[in-house]
Design a protein around this motif. Structure first.
Motif, PDB file in Angstrom:
ATOM      1  N   PRO A  87       0.825  -1.214   0.000  1.00  0.00           N
ATOM      2  CA  PRO A  87       0.000   0.000   0.000  1.00  0.00           C
ATOM      3  C   PRO A  87       0.854   1.256   0.000  1.00  0.00           C
ATOM      4  O   PRO A  87       2.000   1.255   0.468  1.00  0.00           O
ATOM      5  CB  PRO A  87      -0.818  -0.123   1.291  1.00  0.00           C
ATOM      6  N   SER A 142       0.512   6.625  -6.784  1.00  0.00           N
ATOM      7  CA  SER A 142      -0.669   6.260  -6.012  1.00  0.00           C
ATOM      8  C   SER A 142      -1.859   6.943  -6.671  1.00  0.00           C
ATOM      9  O   SER A 142      -1.704   7.930  -7.390  1.00  0.00           O
ATOM     10  CB  SER A 142      -0.542   6.709  -4.548  1.00  0.00           C
ATOM     11  N   GLU A 152      -7.796  -0.297  -6.485  1.00  0.00           N
ATOM     12  CA  GLU A 152      -7.990  -0.216  -5.049  1.00  0.00           C
ATOM     13  C   GLU A 152      -7.482   1.109  -4.485  1.00  0.00           C
ATOM     14  O   GLU A 152      -6.452   1.625  -4.907  1.00  0.00           O
ATOM     15  CB  GLU A 152      -7.251  -1.365  -4.364  1.00  0.00           C
ATOM     16  N   ASP A 154      -5.631   3.481  -1.884  1.00  0.00           N
ATOM     17  CA  ASP A 154      -4.357   3.370  -1.161  1.00  0.00           C
ATOM     18  C   ASP A 154      -3.428   2.348  -1.816  1.00  0.00           C
ATOM     19  O   ASP A 154      -2.429   1.947  -1.228  1.00  0.00           O
ATOM     20  CB  ASP A 154      -4.572   2.999   0.313  1.00  0.00           C
ATOM     21  N   ALA A 155      -3.725   1.937  -3.027  1.00  0.00           N
ATOM     22  CA  ALA A 155      -2.832   1.016  -3.726  1.00  0.00           C
ATOM     23  C   ALA A 155      -1.664   1.782  -4.346  1.00  0.00           C
ATOM     24  O   ALA A 155      -1.724   2.996  -4.545  1.00  0.00           O
ATOM     25  CB  ALA A 155      -3.591   0.260  -4.809  1.00  0.00           C
TER      26      ALA A 155
END
Length: 260
Positions: A87, A142, A152, A154-155
């Motif tokens: 993350p 990000s 996704e 916060d990936a």
């Protein structure tokens, strides 16, 4: 395949930018010259239009003939987006930058094995897994706004921009001195070039994949391919040959584009 232009009627150019857009005059001159090439029927020019070595970059050109010069040597150049399993909150920019310096070194992995797995000849292993010069890069990103992309929150992602390196140069070299008017669609020269180009496009995609795997390993992460979109290639269509020069292949669900 449509109707090609005559000497008195250049191909139609669709400009997908407003009159206020800043476009270099040299690029517009190249655009006009390309519109007058034998066999060219239609051109789409985009807001990032700029001069290239043999013709403008940032456009898509439909032609009844095959024009290798409009693609140049970096065949298959494009963008690939990969998602990391680390993350964003766990990565620090300074540490990321330091670890990614490994990409400056030659790739020492199983090059021949990677080529065989991709169905590519193993006699061209040079430069695989390396970014190259110019505006090519591997960038850690990000995502703040996902919309409906299915990615996704916060990936962390890798965006890789690279091409076919020396492989594309080897494919282009035999036709470099050929006339700018290109080749007839059914000529041996066109068939030989298109076969070599197809391999160079696959080599470039593999190159981006290997770069991403190298970067992920340096970041102690795993990378999963999300999207791959070449923007420097010729596609055979029912109405002719679509030459993409710095124009992303957009017939996929998600098209990665680099920011400014």
């Amino acid at each position: 395949m449509g109707t090609s232009q005559t000497d008195d009627a250049p191909a139609r150019v669709h400009q997908f930018y407003s009159p206020s857009a800043w476009i270099e005059g040299a690029a517009e001159d190249q655009l006009a010259a390309t519109a007058s090439l034998r066999g060219v029927t239609t051109i789409a020019a985009f807001p990032d239009l700029h001069p290239g070595k043999y013709g403008p970059v940032g456009c898509a050109i439909l032609s009844e003939r095959v024009h290798p010069h409009l693609i140049g040597n970096d065949i298959g150049c494009g963008m690939s987006l990969f998602q990391l399993d680390t993350p964003a909150r766990k990565l620090r920019a300074e540490k990321v930058a330091k670890r990614l310096r490994v990409l400056q070194d030659p790739y020492t992995g199983d090059v021949e094995g990677a080529l065989r797995a991709a169905g590519l000849p193993s006699d061209f292993a040079a430069s695989l897994g390396t970014i190259g010069g110019g505006d090519h890069f591997c960038e850690v990103q990000s995502v703040n706004a996902l919309y409906e992309a299915g990615l996704e929150n916060d990936a962390t992602f890798l965006l890789v921009h690279s091409g076919s390196r020396g492989y594309g140069t080897a494919v282009f070299a035999p036709v470099m001195s050929s006339p700018l008017e290109g080749f007839d669609a059914d000529s041996p020269q066109a068939e030989a070039y298109l076969a070599g180009q197809e391999r160079a496009v696959r080599w470039a995609a593999l190159n981006r994949f290997v770069i991403a795997q190298r970067a992920a390993k340096a970041l102690r992460s795993e990378a999963t391919l999300i999207a791959d979109s070449p923007h420097n290639l010729i596609e055979r269509r029912s109405d002719g040959f679509l030459h993409r020069k710095g124009a992303a292949k957009a017939d996929i669900p998600l098209v990665p584009l680099a920011g400014s």
